[in-house]
Motif scaffolding. Structure first.
Motif, PDB file in Angstrom:
ATOM      1  N   SER A 162     -19.637  19.216  16.842  1.00  0.00           N
ATOM      2  CA  SER A 162     -19.073  20.233  15.958  1.00  0.00           C
ATOM      3  C   SER A 162     -18.624  19.598  14.647  1.00  0.00           C
ATOM      4  O   SER A 162     -18.409  18.397  14.572  1.00  0.00           O
ATOM      5  CB  SER A 162     -17.901  20.930  16.641  1.00  0.00           C
ATOM      6  OG  SER A 162     -16.901  19.983  16.945  1.00  0.00           O
ATOM      7  N   GLY A 163     -18.469  20.424  13.640  1.00  0.00           N
ATOM      8  CA  GLY A 163     -18.021  19.950  12.333  1.00  0.00           C
ATOM      9  C   GLY A 163     -18.992  18.946  11.752  1.00  0.00           C
ATOM     10  O   GLY A 163     -20.191  19.167  11.730  1.00  0.00           O
ATOM     11  N   ASP A 164     -18.459  17.824  11.312  1.00  0.00           N
ATOM     12  CA  ASP A 164     -19.288  16.782  10.709  1.00  0.00           C
ATOM     13  C   ASP A 164     -19.674  15.718  11.744  1.00  0.00           C
ATOM     14  O   ASP A 164     -20.044  14.615  11.398  1.00  0.00           O
ATOM     15  CB  ASP A 164     -18.541  16.153   9.531  1.00  0.00           C
ATOM     16  CG  ASP A 164     -19.469  15.368   8.622  1.00  0.00           C
ATOM     17  OD1 ASP A 164     -20.662  15.722   8.547  1.00  0.00           O
ATOM     18  OD2 ASP A 164     -18.995  14.395   8.015  1.00  0.00           O
ATOM     19  N   GLY A 165     -19.596  16.062  13.006  1.00  0.00           N
ATOM     20  CA  GLY A 165     -19.890  15.115  14.076  1.00  0.00           C
ATOM     21  C   GLY A 165     -21.327  14.648  14.116  1.00  0.00           C
ATOM     22  O   GLY A 165     -21.642  13.644  14.747  1.00  0.00           O
TER      23      GLY A 165
END
Length: 140
Positions: A43-46
């Motif tokens: 999720s996100g910038d993972g």
């Protein structure tokens, strides 16, 4: 087939496989990630961590390749053994995060075990054979 040739072919196959897999994670992580075995996309910038994984794999492949090309077979055996730890770590990560057991065992564990076996065979091939002390021939 002689042990040296088997070891060389296996090591070269590992170099090419790891280099290909790592490059896929760098250039196209969204395509390569599902084959890793984790249940969901970060999720996100993972997603950046997938590129880090790819860089790790490419560097490992280059280290193994340099040792293979330069003929440092004993060092290559040790590097294969140590490199197998990364694949065992990947297996553990997939299992710990409720990923695909089949992928964890069939891809990561199998790769790690084959790398370790290749490393051990390489070390066996390059072991120093103890020479018996010279005994003078009996006088006739």
């Amino acid at each position: 087939m002689p042990l040296k040739k088997i070891n060389t072919v296996l090591a070269a196959a590992f170099v090419l496989f790891i280099l290909w897999f790592g490059t896929e994670f760098i250039l196209s992580p969204e395509t390569a990630a599902p084959g890793f075995g984790l249940p969901s996309w970060p999720s996100g910038d993972g997603g950046g961590f997938l590129i880090v994984k790819g860089i790790r794999d490419v560097v490992l492949a280059l280290v193994l390749g340099v040792l293979l090309v330069t003929g440092n077979r004993r060092a290559l055996g040790w590097a294969l053994l140590v490199g197998a730890l990364a694949a065992y770590g990947d297996m553990t990560t997939v299992l710990a995060h409720h990923g695909s057991v089949a992928t964890a065992l069939g891809v990561h564990c199998l790769t790690a075990t084959l790398m370790a076996a290749n490393g051990l065979l390489m070390l066996h091939e390059t072991r120093k054979v103890a020479t018996a002390p010279a005994v003078p021939a009996p006088a006739v």
